[in-house]
Design a protein around this motif. Structure first.
Motif, PDB file in Angstrom:
ATOM      1  N   ALA A 113      43.744  63.511  37.693  1.00 55.10           N
ATOM      2  CA  ALA A 113      42.322  63.266  37.425  1.00 55.10           C
ATOM      3  C   ALA A 113      42.073  61.813  37.036  1.00 55.10           C
ATOM      4  N   LYS A 114      43.165  61.078  36.754  1.00 50.85           N
ATOM      5  CA  LYS A 114      43.007  59.686  36.321  1.00 50.85           C
ATOM      6  C   LYS A 114      42.696  58.786  37.512  1.00 50.85           C
ATOM      7  N   SER A 115      42.358  57.545  37.206  1.00 57.73           N
ATOM      8  CA  SER A 115      42.015  56.588  38.255  1.00 57.73           C
ATOM      9  C   SER A 115      43.255  56.018  38.927  1.00 57.73           C
ATOM     10  N   ALA A 116      43.080  55.653  40.185  1.00 55.34           N
ATOM     11  CA  ALA A 116      44.149  54.940  40.895  1.00 55.34           C
ATOM     12  C   ALA A 116      44.078  53.480  40.487  1.00 55.34           C
ATOM     13  N   ASP A 117      45.231  52.806  40.440  1.00 53.83           N
ATOM     14  CA  ASP A 117      45.163  51.368  40.206  1.00 53.83           C
ATOM     15  C   ASP A 117      45.917  50.639  41.308  1.00 53.83           C
ATOM     16  N   ASP A 118      46.368  49.410  41.026  1.00 54.42           N
ATOM     17  CA  ASP A 118      46.847  48.572  42.128  1.00 54.42           C
ATOM     18  C   ASP A 118      48.295  48.809  42.521  1.00 54.42           C
ATOM     19  N   LYS A 119      48.972  49.796  41.902  1.00 53.82           N
ATOM     20  CA  LYS A 119      50.363  50.044  42.276  1.00 53.82           C
ATOM     21  C   LYS A 119      50.648  51.543  42.222  1.00 53.82           C
ATOM     22  N   MET A 120      51.572  51.986  43.084  1.00 47.06           N
ATOM     23  CA  MET A 120      52.032  53.370  43.022  1.00 47.06           C
ATOM     24  C   MET A 120      52.837  53.549  41.733  1.00 47.06           C
ATOM     25  N   LYS A 121      52.715  54.723  41.106  1.00 47.61           N
ATOM     26  CA  LYS A 121      53.376  54.983  39.819  1.00 47.61           C
ATOM     27  C   LYS A 121      54.611  55.876  40.017  1.00 47.61           C
ATOM     28  N   ASN A 122      55.487  55.888  38.999  1.00 48.30           N
ATOM     29  CA  ASN A 122      56.576  56.866  39.064  1.00 48.30           C
ATOM     30  C   ASN A 122      56.015  58.249  38.703  1.00 48.30           C
ATOM     31  N   ILE A 123      56.679  59.309  39.184  1.00 44.60           N
ATOM     32  CA  ILE A 123      56.157  60.674  38.965  1.00 44.60           C
ATOM     33  C   ILE A 123      57.168  61.534  38.208  1.00 44.60           C
ATOM     34  N   VAL A 124      58.064  60.881  37.416  1.00 40.79           N
ATOM     35  CA  VAL A 124      59.155  61.651  36.800  1.00 40.79           C
ATOM     36  C   VAL A 124      58.654  62.799  35.929  1.00 40.79           C
ATOM     37  N   ALA A 125      57.478  62.634  35.326  1.00 40.49           N
ATOM     38  CA  ALA A 125      56.987  63.679  34.416  1.00 40.49           C
ATOM     39  C   ALA A 125      56.434  64.883  35.173  1.00 40.49           C
ATOM     40  N   ALA A 161      49.149  64.766  54.112  1.00 37.95           N
ATOM     41  CA  ALA A 161      48.525  63.650  53.385  1.00 37.95           C
ATOM     42  C   ALA A 161      48.443  63.994  51.899  1.00 37.95           C
ATOM     43  N   GLY A 162      48.922  63.078  51.059  1.00 34.68           N
ATOM     44  CA  GLY A 162      48.820  63.288  49.611  1.00 34.68           C
ATOM     45  C   GLY A 162      49.906  64.155  49.021  1.00 34.68           C
ATOM     46  N   SER A 163      50.980  64.450  49.825  1.00 39.59           N
ATOM     47  CA  SER A 163      52.047  65.318  49.295  1.00 39.59           C
ATOM     48  C   SER A 163      53.071  64.532  48.483  1.00 39.59           C
ATOM     49  N   GLY A 164      52.894  63.218  48.391  1.00 44.81           N
ATOM     50  CA  GLY A 164      53.802  62.404  47.579  1.00 44.81           C
ATOM     51  C   GLY A 164      55.094  62.043  48.285  1.00 44.81           C
ATOM     52  N   PHE A 186      51.529  47.527  52.014  1.00 47.22           N
ATOM     53  CA  PHE A 186      52.137  48.785  51.573  1.00 47.22           C
ATOM     54  C   PHE A 186      53.403  48.498  50.770  1.00 47.22           C
ATOM     55  N   ALA A 187      54.200  47.535  51.256  1.00 47.19           N
ATOM     56  CA  ALA A 187      55.440  47.161  50.549  1.00 47.19           C
ATOM     57  C   ALA A 187      55.109  46.702  49.124  1.00 47.19           C
ATOM     58  N   ASP A 188      54.006  45.953  48.971  1.00 45.90           N
ATOM     59  CA  ASP A 188      53.604  45.487  47.638  1.00 45.90           C
ATOM     60  C   ASP A 188      53.116  46.661  46.776  1.00 45.90           C
ATOM     61  N   TYR A 189      52.366  47.582  47.435  1.00 44.00           N
ATOM     62  CA  TYR A 189      51.801  48.729  46.715  1.00 44.00           C
ATOM     63  C   TYR A 189      52.891  49.605  46.088  1.00 44.00           C
ATOM     64  N   ILE A 190      54.033  49.754  46.800  1.00 41.96           N
ATOM     65  CA  ILE A 190      55.104  50.620  46.273  1.00 41.96           C
ATOM     66  C   ILE A 190      56.137  49.838  45.451  1.00 41.96           C
ATOM     67  N   SER A 191      55.920  48.525  45.301  1.00 40.94           N
ATOM     68  CA  SER A 191      56.967  47.662  44.725  1.00 40.94           C
ATOM     69  C   SER A 191      57.269  47.948  43.255  1.00 40.94           C
ATOM     70  N   ASN A 192      56.383  48.656  42.571  1.00 39.81           N
ATOM     71  CA  ASN A 192      56.596  48.908  41.132  1.00 39.81           C
ATOM     72  C   ASN A 192      57.476  50.117  40.836  1.00 39.81           C
ATOM     73  N   VAL A 193      57.545  51.053  41.788  1.00 36.92           N
ATOM     74  CA  VAL A 193      58.138  52.357  41.476  1.00 36.92           C
ATOM     75  C   VAL A 193      59.588  52.218  41.014  1.00 36.92           C
ATOM     76  N   LEU A 194      60.418  51.536  41.798  1.00 40.32           N
ATOM     77  CA  LEU A 194      61.837  51.442  41.420  1.00 40.32           C
ATOM     78  C   LEU A 194      62.055  50.616  40.150  1.00 40.32           C
ATOM     79  N   PRO A 195      61.398  49.447  39.995  1.00 39.20           N
ATOM     80  CA  PRO A 195      61.542  48.745  38.710  1.00 39.20           C
ATOM     81  C   PRO A 195      61.107  49.607  37.524  1.00 39.20           C
ATOM     82  N   GLU A 196      60.062  50.429  37.679  1.00 42.06           N
ATOM     83  CA  GLU A 196      59.637  51.341  36.597  1.00 42.06           C
ATOM     84  C   GLU A 196      60.747  52.327  36.251  1.00 42.06           C
ATOM     85  N   LEU A 197      61.557  52.657  37.255  1.00 44.63           N
ATOM     86  CA  LEU A 197      62.652  53.608  37.039  1.00 44.63           C
ATOM     87  C   LEU A 197      63.953  52.891  36.666  1.00 44.63           C
ATOM     88  N   GLY A 198      63.836  51.589  36.373  1.00 41.43           N
ATOM     89  CA  GLY A 198      65.003  50.845  35.906  1.00 41.43           C
ATOM     90  C   GLY A 198      65.900  50.352  37.018  1.00 41.43           C
TER      91      GLY A 198
END
Length: 681
Positions: A186-198, A222-225, A259-271
């Protein structure tokens, strides 16, 4: 506040204290390393003249070791800071048979306090953490290298901790994730894809932790992650095989730089470190002769949208089929069997019989055909040397090389590629103008022939290949990737989201190139509300799609009197969006020309225009095409010019489907004239 919540808040404070202590210790260590490093460099500088080579090498190694240890400490500090913001998201109390339950807290990284034998927080990828994703309360088991561990889950709890504060917690006997998932979505989308570990679901967890598959194909709606799951799978494999696999050993083939930039945060977020990535065009430029220029995939799709020429469509459709790949393979067999004219070869007074030459070529049947000539030439030179019992002259060697070349009908791959269409009886299917400029549909067939005839081994260092938007690649492109990359592969996409239906590949098509593939199908869609998903189903029906039960306003279709009125309405929609306080609005057009027209109609600095050359994805108002918006998501989407005149072909239908399925919460379409038939009803 109840007693349980009070205890959890106190425990959170205790963990934060431990983390703060650990950060302080790392800080001290980093300071110590940098002081020692400075002193070491100073010492070398002062005593350089008296040091021999061995001393210098030892000093260099010592400096490198210190720098490496210092960098590792800085990385550890970064992970600890991340944990301080949100130490964990889940807890389960797991009891082994006849033993009391032990609480297991799960976070993005593992953490053991000073002198602790056991983790205070377990990494979400650890074997025990799989219990959180795979089981509810009751009997449960997880795999370890020494075999399965069985027991019972007595408690399962989920937390939302932000900036070190507990926002909410949930106990659950049923699927714990749904409630949290609803809040997250329900939250807003922002400028990067997020991790979904939770919020990883059980079916997603099975894909992420699959270690057996050499090729894994993820076909998801579409939208299945899909992309998120694939990136979490990479993070899991990096954790599981950390002694033999590093980020630099992987490669992502991504559809474009945005797209490469949009997903660039996921792995650094996961260490994990950012992965190397490249587009298919970059790969093609690497593998093609530099004489060639070629149309890009983006230009191919643009040509289809702007002026769909039937002959162009026919060429593309033909070269995108599994049958075409089969015909290329048959042609290569034909070349092998019919394009050699073996004759006796005269070198000075010596004659090398045709049968000897033929036998030499047969000996090297495993070597790519055009590479055999130098090996056969080497053998023929030895044969002649034995006969004449002297060293050969330059003239002799040239006579052998040229004589062998004359026995084969063509010497260059492009000539063979042109001949292939003559052999098929379809010469009109190849349009090569004078300046060698290839259509996109010809780039990979030509590379495939090069691989088969000349052999290229350029990518041996890649240990895992990730291919996104699998539906946009053709069988011959997959055949090239299979020959270039002998490593494991994760391939993902959705055949409903193709931007070129004349050259789309389904999971079944890919299985024909990779018969050993494990295929997983994901039907649950998390991105859009039920109302938006149902609306998109009218454009491209998919009976399997299962939207998560999340509701919002029904999509709006607005008719306006003319195109200038539409542009004025867009200005108003942008102003409304800014007032509503959402993070991202996508204005998604069919063509780049339309996107530029919309961008110019909006007030200055109100929006960002994405083009094929863009490299970053930003928040706010984005004006783009459906082709470039693939894989992205926005809080709200506006699709302008949704008229029958603009959206009429099968390619247009695909574009419209992609555009509408980018919306998370709100979807608006505008048109003047007659509404597109795909939206009627």
């Amino acid at each position: 506040m109840n007693a349980t919540e009070q205890q959890e808040r106190e425990y959170l404070e205790h963990i934060k204290e431990q983390l703060t202590l650990a950060i302080r210790r790392v800080d001290d260590a980093v300071r110590q390393y940098s002081t020692e490093l400075r002193q070491k460099k100073q010492y070398i500088h002062e005593h350089q003249s008296g040091m021999d080579e061995a001393d210098m090498v030892a000093a260099d190694q010592s400096i490198n070791r210190m720098a490496f240890t210092g960098e590792a400490a800085v990385g550890r500090k970064r992970r600890l800071f991340k944990l301080l913001q949100s130490p964990y998201f889940g807890r389960l109390d797991f009891a082994l048979p006849n033993q009391p339950p032990t609480p297991v807290y799960i976070g993005v990284h593992a953490f053991a306090g000073e002198g602790q034998r056991q983790n205070l927080i377990y990494d979400w990828r650890a074997p025990i953490s799989s219990l959180f994703y795979d089981f509810e309360l009751g009997p449960a088991a997880y795999d370890t290298p020494s075999g399965p561990v069985r027991g019972r889950i007595e408690l399962k709890r989920q937390y939302k901790i932000r900036d070190g504060r507990l926002e909410f917690m949930l106990d659950s006997g049923v699927n714990i994730h749904d409630d949290v998932l609803q809040r997250e979505l329900a939250k807003s989308a922002d400028d990067k894809m997020k991790n979904i570990v939770a919020t990883i679901q059980r079916d997603q967890n099975a894909v992420i932790r699959n270690e057996e598959a050499s090729v894994m194909v993820i076909q998801g709606v579409a939208g299945s992650g899909k992309t998120s799951i694939a990136l979490h799978r990479i993070a899991f494999l990096l954790y599981r095989y950390r002694d033999t696999l590093a980020a630099k050993d992987l490669l992502i083939i991504s559809p474009n730089k945005v797209f490469a930039d949009y997903i660039s945060n996921v792995l650094p977020e996961l260490g994990e470190e950012h992965l190397p990535e490249m587009g298919l065009e970059e790969l093609a430029a690497d593998l093609l002769d530099t004489r060639y220029t070629f149309q890009t995939f983006f230009e191919q799709v643009s040509a289809l949208l702007e002026k769909p020429d039937p002959a162009f469509i026919e060429r593309m459709r033909f070269k995108s089929s599994v049958e075409f790949l089969g015909q290329l393979n048959q042609y290569l067999l034909h070349v092998e069997n019919h394009y050699f004219q073996f004759t006796d070869l005269r070198v000075g007074r010596t004659v090398v019989p045709a049968a000897v030459i033929q036998q030499k070529f047969r000996t090297y049947h495993r070597v790519p055909l055009l590479k055999r000539f130098q090996q056969v030439a080497h053998d023929v030179r030895a044969y002649v040397r034995d006969k004449v019992d002297r060293k050969l002259t330059g003239g002799d060697k040239n006579a052998i090389a040229e004589g062998l070349q004359r026995m084969f009908r063509f010497q260059h791959v492009p000539d063979l590629y042109r001949d292939f269409y003559r052999w098929l009886g379809r010469p009109e299917l190849l349009t090569l103008n004078h300046r060698p400029h290839l259509e996109w549909a010809d780039v990979f067939p030509l590379i495939y022939l090069r691989l088969r005839l000349e052999g290229i081994t350029a990518y041996e260092h890649v240990k895992h290949l990730l291919i996104d938007e699998m539906q946009d690649y053709t069988p011959v492109q997959y055949a090239v990737l299979a020959r270039l990359f002998h490593c494991r592969k994760t391939i993902l996409g959705d055949v409903s989201q193709t931007v070129n239906p004349y050259s789309a590949s389904s999971a079944e098509t890919i299985e024909r190139v990779f018969p050993q593939a494990d295929v997983v199908k994901l039907y649950r869609s998390y991105r859009s509300t039920v109302e938006i998903t149902a609306f998109a189903q009218r454009i491209t029906p998919n009976p399997h799609i299962m939207p998560l039960e999340r509701h919002g306003p029904a999509p709006v279709i607005r008719q306006l009197g003319s195109q200038p009125e539409e542009l004025a309405a867009l200005q108003q929609l942008v102003a409304d969006f800014r007032r509503a306080g959402h993070q991202s609005l996508g204005i998604i057009c069919k063509t780049q020309r339309q996107a530029e027209q919309v961008f110019q109609a909006l007030p200055d600095s109100q929006a960002h225009l994405l083009t094929a050359d863009s490299t970053t994805f930003q928040e706010g108002v984005i004006v783009t095409t459906a082709h470039l918006a693939k894989g992205l998501e926005f809080d709200a989407v506006v699709v302008p010019f949704a008229s029958a005149r603009n959206y009429r072909t099968e390619v247009d239908r695909s574009m419209l489907y992609v555009a509408c399925t980018r919306a998370m919460h709100q979807l608006t379409l505008t048109y003047s004239g007659e509404l597109a038939a795909f939206l009627a009803g």
